[in-house]
Scaffold this active site. Structure first.
Site, PDB file in Angstrom:
ATOM      1  N   ARG A  23       0.821  -1.217   0.000  1.00  0.00           N
ATOM      2  CA  ARG A  23       0.000   0.000   0.000  1.00  0.00           C
ATOM      3  C   ARG A  23       0.855   1.268   0.000  1.00  0.00           C
ATOM      4  NH1 ARG A  23      -5.463  -0.989   1.993  1.00  0.00           N
ATOM      5  NH2 ARG A  23      -6.029  -2.758   0.729  1.00  0.00           N
ATOM      6  N   ARG A  27      -3.821   6.557   0.532  1.00  0.00           N
ATOM      7  CA  ARG A  27      -4.375   7.744   1.180  1.00  0.00           C
ATOM      8  C   ARG A  27      -3.425   8.511   2.089  1.00  0.00           C
ATOM      9  NH1 ARG A  27      -9.327   4.297   3.129  1.00  0.00           N
ATOM     10  NH2 ARG A  27      -7.553   2.913   3.113  1.00  0.00           N
ATOM     11  N   ARG A  36      -7.546  11.266  -6.243  1.00  0.00           N
ATOM     12  CA  ARG A  36      -8.708  10.436  -5.904  1.00  0.00           C
ATOM     13  C   ARG A  36      -9.973  11.276  -5.771  1.00  0.00           C
ATOM     14  NH1 ARG A  36     -12.298   7.527  -3.914  1.00  0.00           N
ATOM     15  NH2 ARG A  36     -12.004   5.875  -2.376  1.00  0.00           N
ATOM     16  N   ASP A  71      -6.344  -3.607  -7.401  1.00  0.00           N
ATOM     17  CA  ASP A  71      -6.866  -4.192  -6.167  1.00  0.00           C
ATOM     18  C   ASP A  71      -7.067  -5.682  -6.378  1.00  0.00           C
ATOM     19  OD1 ASP A  71      -8.076  -3.149  -3.404  1.00  0.00           O
ATOM     20  OD2 ASP A  71      -9.167  -4.918  -4.070  1.00  0.00           O
ATOM     21  N   TYR A 148     -14.104 -12.577   0.487  1.00  0.00           N
ATOM     22  CA  TYR A 148     -14.897 -11.387   0.134  1.00  0.00           C
ATOM     23  C   TYR A 148     -16.136 -11.769  -0.668  1.00  0.00           C
ATOM     24  CZ  TYR A 148     -11.221  -8.376   1.860  1.00  0.00           C
ATOM     25  OH  TYR A 148     -10.327  -7.742   2.676  1.00  0.00           O
TER      26      TYR A 148
END
Ligand code: CP3
Length: 344
Positions: A23, A27, A36, A71, A148
């Site tokens: 990562r 952010r 973004r 992702d 998921y």
């Protein structure tokens, strides 16, 4: 070519320890938040020019490898299970797959149809990066993706996933087999498009006992890695909470094993043997700790590794959004300087 990352993956001599962070684009960086703004995460992933830009953003901090911005859940859409990243909730799969009917409907798709934008981003990135920084591609491993798909999003207990696994093993293996084949083709296509190493993320595997890993998961990971392992690029096999699973993980495949911070890197490496490279394993929250505390722990990881060949410094799981950018830079510089000094 700036190749100490690839050399370390192959356990060849390096001038200093290579470092990159899971990562590393995201952010915690103002540039990322700006790009973004007004766009969804999926829009970033699906627009190759933007995915390229985000991938390159963190490299000014001095990482020794770039990781493709994408992702692990992207293959779900072409498989027939669309999802979105809901604000504050993480991924939401619109129609979770929980029975045989749902599993039967899933498509074993080819990456060219439905994931072509990822391959295009890789081709563009290789042009941008060539001669400079190696590019890592990646995919989720079957169990982590299945969790998921079945839970419909993030889970803390994996109750539905385990329920399916134990109550209907035949359907479970059908599902895992479909995901594994998609992942195998996807990683193959990424390498053919130019990825110089790949990482398989089995982030949630630590929720399983060794028995269940061996019975329900390992054959499918092996299906992926026995094929990808023949392609001549380093394969990083990563999981978290894997203290009791590492030997099986190693047996399942990969030339580099990724460790989280819950295990001491030195003794764990001794246990796995010298035939494998190791990636890890700073607690990502240490990047939010006071600077001197963080740096001491960076040096402690390096000292524990000592002169074993094949160490790639990383966090034990992804960087968190609260991380100060300056700390990331300081950690990278510290790795390079401390490891070079220890080699003198
Ligand atoms: O490492 C990198 O810099 C490459 C990019 C990358 C992303 N996701 C982008 C992303 C990688 C390698 C991943 C892998 C991924 N995605 C994993 C495996 C690694 C891990 O963290 O365990 C998993 C489980 C996912 C699924 C996923 N994606 C979740 C659970 C979430 C929401 C949680 C969160 O942090 O908000 C995401 C969203 C996501 N994927 C973000 C990024 C940068 C968040 C940023 C955003 O919303 O803009």
């Amino acid at each position: 070519m700036h190749d100490r990352f690839l050399r370390a993956c192959r356990r060849e001599p390096v001038d200093t320890t290579p470092v990159w962070f899971m990562r590393q684009a995201g952010r915690y960086m103002a540039e990322y938040r700006k790009l973004r703004e007004g766009r969804t995460l999926l829009e970033l992933c699906k627009t190759p020019e933007l995915a390229v830009e985000v991938t390159l953003q963190p490299l000014r901090l001095g990482m020794d490898a770039a990781i493709l911005f994408a992702d692990i859940l992207l293959p779900l859409e072409p498989m027939g299970a669309p999802f979105e990243f809901a604000k504050g909730e993480g991924p939401v799969v619109h129609e979770p797959v929980r029975d045989r009917q749902g599993i039967d409907k899933l498509r074993v798709c080819d990456p060219e149809d439905g994931l072509g934008y990822v391959l295009q981003a890789i081709r563009l990135l290789r042009k941008e990066l060539d001669g400079k920084t190696p590019l890592i591609g990646f995919a989720g491993a079957p169990f982590t993706i299945a969790s998921y798909l079945i839970e419909g999003g993030k889970s803390s207990s994996y109750a539905r996933t385990k329920a399916l696994m134990w109550s209907d093993p035949e359907s479970w293996h059908l599902l895992m087999g479909k995901i594994a084949e998609v992942v195998r083709r996807y990683l193959r296509a990424q390498i053919e498009a130019g990825a110089q190493a790949v990482q398989l993320f089995d982030s949630w595997i630590g929720s399983l006992s060794p028995h269940d890993y061996r019975t329900y998961v390992m054959p499918h990971v092996r299906h992926v890695l026995s094929d990808i392992g023949t392609m001549g690029v380093p394969v990083i096999h990563f999981g978290t909470g894997t203290a009791t699973l590492l030997d099986l993980q190693k047996e399942a495949g990969g030339t580099v094993i990724g460790l989280d911070w819950r295990m001491p890197i030195g003794p764990t490496w001794d246990r796995l043997g010298s035939g494998v490279a190791i990636q890890g394993n700073l607690d990502p929250l240490l990047l939010c700790a006071p600077r001197e505390v963080m740096l001491a722990r960076v040096r402690a990881v390096l000292d524990e590794v000592g002169n074993r060949p094949g160490h790639i410094f990383n966090v034990g799981h992804g960087i968190v959004p609260e991380t100060p950018v300056d700390n990331v830079k300081a950690a990278i510089d510290c790795v390079h300087e401390h490891a070079a000094r220890s080699r003198e």
